[in-house]
Design a protein around this motif. Structure first.
Motif: not given
Length: 524
Positions: A153-169
């Motif tokens: 979830s921390i990686v997702a937060d950082r990635a969203l800050g980079l304006k990436m799209k995040v999908v999770a399994y």
């Protein structure tokens, strides 16, 4: 004073915590296994990182061991089933290095996307290969998380800050939690098909081993980037090398390997492969945090009974521990009563909590009750191992709560189901001591004693005198004598605390007394 062996290097501040809390800490790092086996029985706790292995041999030799504390997340170096069977609590510090590990995964992702290690080597070798190192932007790319727990979830937060799209399994990720952390929950096949970069953040289990197998790697986009800062074994290394060489996988960055230390590996030398030596938690802040946390957690457990971040035991806060203590004693003794009163295979155990106790953390109480029930049949069972043992034997365990109790401030009732039917027992804590208050639906008030005699009889004149005479003839002293009955002349119970244990011959004589239905010797 509890004693703890610090078997791997911890910061001086962590050692100081042990000393300040009143725990005797011995620092003996880098011990060979044979040396560890010789001394481990001297300690109540062992604090480790990843180097020292607490295997079944060490557990067997550690007769006084109560807790193993791992400064960090992974417990691959601890035999948890053996520890559980021995009643040893295994703790880790799952949050102390979460940010550091997540940041390392992001750093690896950047390094991979821009080929930084190879560009650095080339430039420092005097080359200026500007056209050779054509990277990719992370902006707008889809990041696929395999595992969306704390680190994920921390990686997702950082990635969203980079304006990436995040999908999770993640099978354990709820739709509400996915919405909260800003990711789209998908099945694995959809993640493989959509992700431009895949990063793994899941423990290594039978279900996650080789989750990126050759078959699954071939389902990914051509040019996909793979980052693994979680656990070696999540990716089939040989298959990944094959797909790197074929060009299907555009690059991979690994901080963890199946065999560590990884002095050689099938992935080494592959085009656009980056390796680091398990640095995920290697920052000054993280190392300090996990060391301090494990020292606090182990001290709390050894001094107060508080359980934090345990992998094989219910959690108990330092505030809860003193309040729970008398109820843990009641649950275990009441369970032991129930366990000694059944002669057939147990199929189900129900523990009901009424009154104030129902407002407490009841998981440790359920574990204590189960240990009591199972111990007469399985002598080595304990509060830590009991839930797992019950599950292994197919015993259904249920728990219920009712915040009001009509008579007692708090009441615990244990109902045991066997092949022959059900038996129910209730108890309470009065003046800080556990008491038996109900057996077979009959009210009574009896303290627990180390040796007790249970007699079920019809309530007829002369029974108490006849029982007392038999005990007197056998030179068995009566400490307490408590009675319960349904009605005059009806079913009755005697619970007798005795100073000497009745033998089988005496029990047989009691059984032959008029109106006696059942006689048992009980031990607590």
């Amino acid at each position: 004073m509890p004693r703890v062996l610090i078997a791997d290097k911890l910061s001086p501040a962590a050692v100081e915590i042990f000393k300040q809390r009143g725990v005797d800490a011995d620092i003996k790092t880098g011990l060979p296994k044979d040396e560890l086996l010789k001394i481990v029985d001297q300690y109540d706790g062992v604090a480790i990182r990843s180097a020292t292995k607490i295997d079944k041999d060490v557990i067997a030799a550690a007769k006084n061991l109560k807790v193993v504390g791992r400064a960090g997340i992974g417990v691959d170096n601890v035999d948890i089933p053996s520890a559980t069977a021995a009643g040893v609590v295994v703790m880790n510090t799952p949050f102390g290095n979460s940010i550091t590990t997540a940041e390392h995964a992001i750093a690896m992702m950047f390094a991979l996307a821009r080929q930084l290690p190879a560009a650095d080597v080339s430039t420092q070798a005097g080359k200026w290969e500007k056209n050779r190192f054509m990277g990719v932007e992370l902006y707008g790319k889809t990041l696929g998380l395999i595992g969306a727990g704390n680190i994920g979830s921390i990686v997702a937060d950082r990635a969203l800050g980079l304006k990436m799209k995040v999908v999770a399994y993640d099978p354990f990720l709820s739709p509400e939690r996915a919405l909260e952390i800003g990711v789209e929950k998908v099945e694995l096949d959809e993640l493989l098909a959509r992700a431009d970069i895949i990063t793994l953040h899941t423990p290594l289990t039978d279900k996650t081993r080789n989750i990126l197998s050759e078959e699954n790697l071939r389902k990914t986009k051509k040019g996909v980037l793979i980052v693994n800062c979680a656990r070696g074994g999540l990716v089939d290394e040989a298959a990944l090398r094959k797909l790197l060489d074929e060009g299907h996988v555009g690059g991979a960055a690994f901080d963890v390997f199946i065999e560590e230390p990884a002095k050689e590996n099938v992935l080494f030398g592959a085009e656009n492969f980056i390796a680091t030596p398990h640095l995920g938690a290697s920052t000054l802040e993280a190392q300090e945090n996990v060391a301090l946390q494990v020292a606090e957690q182990m001290s709390d457990y050894l001094l107060t009974g508080a359980v934090t971040n345990a992998l094989n035991s219910p959690s108990v806060t330092a505030e809860e521990a003193p309040r729970l203590k008398p109820f843990v004693a009641l649950a275990e003794k009441l369970g032991a009563f129930a366990g000694q009163m059944v002669d057939f295979g147990v199929t189900a155990v129900d523990i009901a909590f009424e009154g104030e106790v129902a407002k407490l953390n009841t998981k440790p109480l359920t574990a204590a009750a189960l240990a009591g029930v199972l111990r007469p049949m399985l002598a080595e069972v304990n509060m830590v191992s009991a839930p797992a043992v019950a599950k292994e034997r197919g015993i259904t365990v249920s728990e219920s709560r009712q915040e009001e109790s009509p008579i007692y401030e708090s009441l615990i009732r244990i109902t045991v189901t066997t092949e022959k039917g059900k038996r129910s027992f209730a108890g309470s804590v009065l003046a800080g001591a556990p008491r038996i208050i109900e057996v077979k639906g009959m009210d009574l008030d009896a303290p627990f004693a180390p040796q007790m005699l249970y007699v079920n009889n019809l309530d007829k004149p002369g029974f108490i005198g006849a029982l007392g005479a038999l005990l007197g003839d056998a030179k068995i002293n009566i400490a307490t004598f408590n009675l319960g009955r349904i009605d005059a002349g009806d079913d009755a119970i005697a619970l007798v605390g005795v100073d000497q244990a009745p033998d089988e011959a005496l029990l047989a004589k009691i059984q032959k007394l008029p109106h006696v239905k059942e006689a048992r010797a009980l031990r607590f």
